[in-house]
Design an enzyme around this catalytic site. Structure first.
Site, PDB file in Angstrom:
ATOM      1  CG  LEU A   1     -17.751 136.493  12.170  1.00 14.22           C
ATOM      2  CD1 LEU A   1     -17.018 137.243  13.292  1.00 14.22           C
ATOM      3  CD2 LEU A   1     -18.103 137.435  11.039  1.00 14.22           C
ATOM      4  CB  CYS A   2     -13.794 132.214   9.557  1.00 19.10           C
ATOM      5  SG  CYS A   2     -12.446 131.157   8.947  1.00 19.10           S
TER       6      CYS A   2
END
Length: 322
Positions: free
Chosen positions: A109-110
């Site tokens: 994530l990210c």
């Protein structure tokens, strides 16, 4: 059935939002949707209590050795890094690399993508990250093809997402791959996902459409969903509802938030998604069953609304099934 395990790897000063997303999607038991649901295990270098960047403390009952023991049916999620200017924690990198070698699905994530890149899992692959960090990721890891224009990239056993809310899109995509579109759509409604994310970003997730409490239109909507293959017009719908077209449009906007033909098109594309996922019907037949006319019309509307062509959408779910 055994619960699908999700191993969430956290470290000191991890951003809280990217930790909260998988906890909300996978950690909250939703046995009314699917029994069993996921088994979320929060892992850290030192099990116990891990402090996030916002000062909150996350309980971590498991160590990183859980990642090293990952099964093929497990999903390892690496949330955003505390600081992309610093090197990724070597023990976390090693644990993620070993989990992948054992066959686990790896999700970032990210800026968690920096950990995956350091582990060598993104070499020769297309990946994404928050656009602010895209250049930095590309320069530090030149073997990675960084695409900052999409919400997420599904490369089979390795998946990466852009920043912040795009992590929610990717986690919902994982649910969709594991449990099918119906469960993912029900979960999306509970999470109140917007029916559209602008920006031309590729989005495999089929998000929920506005629902209506207008009992006067409920029967019409149900009938329309059962007859999507028919060439319906506003005049047809108005006649069936015994309203003038202008009055129907007004009621439709009030009840669904959109005009009738836009709602109808979204429902047709939604049905096309379901048929692409669950059948081997050719595109021409799917276009007929959804009331989209021919294959060219299907491709046009599908790519515009979903973000990818029908063939690519189908390949994603074929790969997941394999």
């Amino acid at each position: 059935m055994r619960s699908r395990r999700v191993l969430l790897a956290v470290s000191d000063d991890v951003p809280i939002f990217e930790v909260a997303i998988p906890c909300e999607v996978f950690g909250r038991q939703r046995l009314d949707l699917m029994d069993p649901w996921y088994d979320l295990r929060v892992c850290a270098r030192d099990p116990g209590r891990t402090r996030t960047a916002a000062g909150f403390v996350v309980g971590t009952a498991y160590g990183l050795d859980q990642l090293s023991k990952a099964r093929k049916t497990d999903t390892v999620i690496v949330p955003a890094c505390a600081n992309v200017l610093e090197s990724s924690p070597p023990d976390l990198v090693a644990a993620v690399r070993k989990a992948h070698a054992r066959g686990a699905r790896i999700v970032s994530l990210c800026t968690g993508a920096f950990v995956l890149a350091e582990a060598g899992l993104l070499d020769g692959r297309r990946a994404t990250v928050h656009w602010i960090y895209a250049d930095r990721l590309a320069k530090r890891y030149p073997k990675v093809t960084v695409d900052p224009s999409v919400l997420y990239v599904d490369d089979g056993d390795v998946l990466t997402s852009a920043g912040v809310a795009a992590g929610l899109d990717l986690c919902l995509h994982v649910v969709r791959l594991d449990m099918g579109p119906r469960i993912a759509n029900l979960l999306a409604r509970r999470l109140v996902i917007s029916p559209h994310r602008p920006g031309g970003q590729a989005q495999y997730v089929q998000t929920p459409l506005p629902q209506t409490d207008d009992k006067g239109l409920a029967a019409l909507l149900d009938w329309t969903l059962r007859n999507l293959e028919r060439p319906l017009t506003i005049a047809d719908l108005a006649k069936r509802q015994r309203l003038t077209p202008r009055t129907l449009i007004r009621h439709f906007r009030a009840a669904t938030g959109m005009p009738p033909l836009k709602w109808l098109l979204l429902q047709r594309v939604q049905k096309a998604c379901s048929l692409l996922e669950s059948t081997r019907e050719p595109p021409t037949r799917i276009a007929e069953l959804c009331g989209l006319g021919g294959e060219a019309n299907l491709r046009h509307h599908f790519a515009r609304i979903v973000g990818v062509p029908p063939t690519e959408y189908r390949r994603t779910f074929e790969r997941a099934s394999a």
